[in-house]
Design an enzyme around this catalytic site. Structure first.
Site: not given
Length: 900
Positions: A418, A481, A504
């Site tokens: 991520c 994250h 994202d």
């Protein structure tokens, strides 16, 4: 003297129906067929300056994505295009002889000059390598041609316009004008008999009605713009002899990406043929955060310097109590960034007509960064072996990833996670002209069933049940994250939701499981399923989860409840709820602070939790000062964005009530109103007179033992029988358990007022072969009181500390001169490090490279010296990592000032 308008290959006039060729030009008759998509594929300028594989480039241009055989079809298209190109060249060799003898009154174009460097200075794109390094010597006199031509156009008539051996890429920003010049071949432009038009085209099938084609007629009398700033426009700047200089205005809503230019010439005679000069060099048009009319406009120079122009930064990783800034070289000005961005937009399936809309552009990029079964920029992997690729923590920046992607026929690069995806997205957005930054949420919820709750299930022995009782629960809490924020206005939303938007690029966990091995999921249509954003950060803070795009998912990441359930045979559904913790998720949200730069520690971090959470929703840990990031964290450090945000919020929120606890609760209840979000479980009131405290872990160095403790106190006047379980596990940063490190379970009686400590001690020998990737350790603690039915559970995580890589540079670095850098660190563990390597890069200093190194003995201090030659001057950053089979992710960086 060489000409400023020289071209790498002498272009010529040719019939519109023929494919663009690199061979001998000629005059040929125009056809009705128009431009060909195959033409664009076969003859677009080099996407990668260092790529000598034409098939690789062919695969990347103009290919309609989708399907398992997309790569095969792309290879065929490239093959056929090259074969057709060869045959057409042979035909044109004969055609040129015939057409050269045909009489023509049309004006013939000798060359076109875009003054790429001079325009770049005006457009603030002069740091792009395309502009800085286009085959000419840096600092040569050619870079000053435009300045001279502005004041004395007569100088152009004395210059040599014969072709040079290099091409120049032009990089412009929309919303402002640029200069270009045309040189005629054998006579001056005569307005009584000649017609000249500049035709700009975008995408495979340019059309005027779609905005993908713009035709600008040249008029000798037009000395001022008549259609700007809302539309494309062209005016005469100066004419001198065979040379005409134009100024062209690009509107602030122009399509962003790769454009092409054709110069058309004909005569005023009705029905006269039209000849076409095709300018072969790339023309990139970008978003413009310096222009008030552009949706990405950012009205703060310091913020533009940080979020648009800064080539390096930090992505925060680690744990909530000890976050660490991971250095990253964005490389948005490298010669592979814009080609990679252009190709990704093509592969995303975004219609060319939508590429002037920043909302759609960032949404498309987010969908294609993470590879979907062989389709996209980078393949993600969170556990297991990385031997068939590169470990995520080895990467030091984006440029090497872009280069791998372009050199290998647009095959996804292996591997990323991520924080790598967030950094890559930041690189692409900055390259395209969109202010952006990576942000990291510590203790981040991954709500897979849209319940606004992360549910964890434990058996009677206190071990977590993967997948829950039915095996289909994929909820998780990641230690951290990362995603990307982009700055733009949102005219598609209500007033008050402009500013930072969250994107994202990491697909949600349920997507990995659902599409594992699913061949039908390949292609651009599948990526629609995990597009995440852009979500207005302000809408998340207010709890307005109904606004586009994907806001409920982002809201859950920072606000979801956490529920623990343990097996209980007395419960009617087999489990009892132990606890709900509303404050554990979203403990801290960090990004790099504008203008700050700390290579030693992380004093350059900025806590932006208040942008995502109303004051009542901000973690109690933050309010109390959690770990090393306490209340001193931002003392005396004001962010220019904070001031800008506060001014805008004061202005916008006059018409909107501020977020109160009741409003936030209402928003959460609304988002959780669906039936499946209301599980039926037993809630048993209990007399909670026993106090439990899981002791926060202190800093633990890699290779040292650690202790985990629970403090228990009986605050009642009666004896209490207590059952307690304490476990320590090595985990991936996604929260997935790898190996058990230690466990302690006891049942004992605690006297009134009595105290007890439950402890686990784990030595280096016990965890040395069980730790995975970043060295994260998860602690679970559970306890119950027999007499009162009180139950308690807690969890925490910490990361083993690794040494830093020391980076030192000798002397005073200078452009074009040898420079030496030394990387050093000491092996902190009692085993020999094998398969060692250093990876390093620095924009303008040295391109990303990896160097193998010998084995390193236990406790040994090593130093590696490397020579490099700086290419550009100014403030630069060198980032390096050391990795081995036994120990990796040793990171260091050093600022370097390079003299001319």
């Amino acid at each position: 003297m060489s000409s400023p308008m020289a071209q790498p290959v002498s272009p010529g006039m040719m019939r519109r129906s023929t494919l663009t060729q690199q061979g001998s030009p000629g005059m040929i008759r125009r056809s009705m067929s128009g431009n060909s998509g195959l033409n664009n594929l076969a003859n677009s300028s080099s996407f990668v300056r260092r790529n000598n594989d034409r098939d690789g480039m062919g695969n990347n241009v103009g290919v309609t994505p989708g399907g398992n055989n997309a790569a095969y079809r792309a290879s065929l298209v490239s093959h056929y295009a090259e074969d057709l190109d060869r045959r057409r060249r042979a035909e044109r060799a004969v055609d040129d002889i015939r057409t050269d003898g045909m009489s023509s009154d049309n004006l013939k174009i000798d060359s076109v000059e875009f003054f790429s460097r001079d325009n770049a200075r005006e457009h603030r794109t002069d740091r792009y390598e395309f502009v800085l390094d286009n085959g000419r010597d840096l600092g040569s006199s050619s870079s000053m041609v435009m300045s001279r031509s502005m004041t004395n156009m007569s100088s152009l008539s004395t210059m040599d316009y014969r072709s040079s051996s290099s091409s120049a890429t032009t990089v412009l920003r929309r919303g402002q004008p640029f200069f270009m010049a045309v040189r005629m071949k054998d006579r001056n432009f005569d307005p009584r008999r000649d017609i000249l038009r500049a035709s700009f085209s975008f995408g495979p099938n340019p059309q005027v009605t779609k905005g993908t084609k713009v035709v600008l007629p040249f008029r000798m009398t037009q000395r001022e713009f008549s259609r700007a700033p809302q539309k494309w426009d062209m005016r005469l700047h100066q004419q001198e002899g065979f040379n005409i200089t134009f100024q062209v205005h690009i509107p602030a809503n122009a399509l962003v990406g790769l454009w092409r230019l054709n110069i058309e010439t004909t005569t005023t005679t009705p029905g006269a043929r039209v000849d076409e000069f095709r300018f072969k060099d790339d023309i990139y048009i970008l978003f413009n955060p310096f222009c008030r009319d552009d949706p990405v406009y950012l009205d703060n120079e310091e913020l533009r310097k940080e979020y648009l122009m800064n080539e390096s930064g930090k992505v925060y990783v680690g744990t909530h109590n000890r976050p660490k800034g991971r250095r990253w070289v964005y490389g948005q000005f490298s010669d592979v960034a814009l080609p990679a961005a252009q190709l990704l937009l093509e592969q995303s399936g975004l219609n060319p007509t939508e590429r002037g809309n920043p909302v759609q552009v960032v949404r498309a990029i987010a969908s294609i960064i993470n590879a979907n079964d062989g389709f996209g920029l980078m393949e993600g992997k969170w556990e297991g072996s990385f031997e068939d690729g590169v470990c995520p923590w080895v990467w030091t920046g984006s440029s090497k990833i872009f280069e791998h992607y372009l050199r290998n026929g647009s095959k996804p690069v292996k591997y990323g996670q991520c924080w790598v995806f967030a950094a890559l997205a930041t690189s692409i957005f900055r390259a395209l002209g969109i202010p952006s930054r990576p942000v990291t949420n510590f203790v981040s919820a991954r709500d897979t069933n849209h319940t606004m709750s992360v549910d964890k299930y434990f058996d009677v022995f206190g071990d977590e049940m993967k997948g829950g009782p039915d095996g289909d629960n994929q909820d998780a809490m990641w230690n951290f994250h990362s995603w990307t924020e982009v700055w733009m206005s949102r005219p598609d939303l209500q007033t008050g939701f402009n500013g930072w938007q969250a994107i994202d690029p990491t697909p949600p966990p349920q997507y990995w499981q659902k599409n594992s091995g699913d061949q039908k999921s390949r292609g651009p249509w599948a990526v629609e399923e995990f597009r995440r954003g852009p979500s207005s950060v302000e809408s998340v803070r207010r709890g307005e989860v109904g606004f586009a795009y994907d806001t409920p998912y982002l809201f859950a990441e920072v606000n979801a409840e956490v529920s623990h359930f343990q097996e209980d045979e007395t419960s009617h559904w087999g489990f009892r709820k132990i606890r709900v913790n509303n404050y554990q998720v979203g403990r801290m949200i960090l990004t790099k602070r504008p203008g700050a730069d700390d290579d030693v520690s992380d004093a350059d971090a900025e806590d932006i939790s208040s942008l995502y959470k109303s004051p009542d929703g901000i973690s109690r840990y933050q309010k109390q000062g959690d770990g090393c990031f306490n209340s001193l964290f931002n003392q005396g450090m004001s962010s220019p964005y904070s001031d800008l945000r506060d001014r805008e919020r004061d202005r916008e929120l006059k018409h909107y009530p501020t977020g109160s606890p009741a409003e936030r609760l209402s928003a959460m209840n609304a988002a959780r109103s669906v039936e499946r979000s209301q599980p039926m479980f037993d809630v048993r009131p209990a007399n909670e007179d026993v106090y439990f405290d899981l002791v926060e872990q202190e800093k633990v160095a890699w290779g040292q033992p650690f202790n985990v403790q629970i403090h228990i106190q009986n605050r009642s006047q009666e004896m209490r029988t207590i059952t307690s379980i304490l476990t320590a596990n090595s985990v991936y940063y996604t929260g997935v358990t790898s190996r058990r490190l230690g466990r302690s379970d006891r049942q004992f009686v605690l006297q009134p007022g009595g105290r007890e400590t439950l402890q686990i001690r784990v030595s280096w020998d016990e965890y040395r072969d069980k730790i995975v990737d970043y060295g994260h350790i998860k602690i679970y603690a559970m306890a119950s009181v027999q007499e009162t039915k009180q139950s308690w559970s807690e969890e925490d995580d910490f990361q083993l500390e690794k040494p830093k890589l020391d980076v030192q540079v000798r002397g005073n670095p200078q452009v074009g001169q040898d420079c030496f850098v030394t990387f050093s660190f000491m092996n902190p563990i009692s085993v020999t490090l094998t398969e060692c390597e250093f990876t390093f890069e620095g924009p303008g200093l040295v391109r990303a490279q990896t160097v193998k190194y010998r084995d390193v003995k236990p406790g040994e201090m090593i130093s590696y010296v490397h020579k490099f030659i700086p290419r550009f001057n100014g403030e630069r950053k060198l980032v390096a990592t050391f990795n081995s089979r036994e120990l990796g992710d040793i990171v260091g960086s050093r600022p370097i000032h390079v003299r001319d």
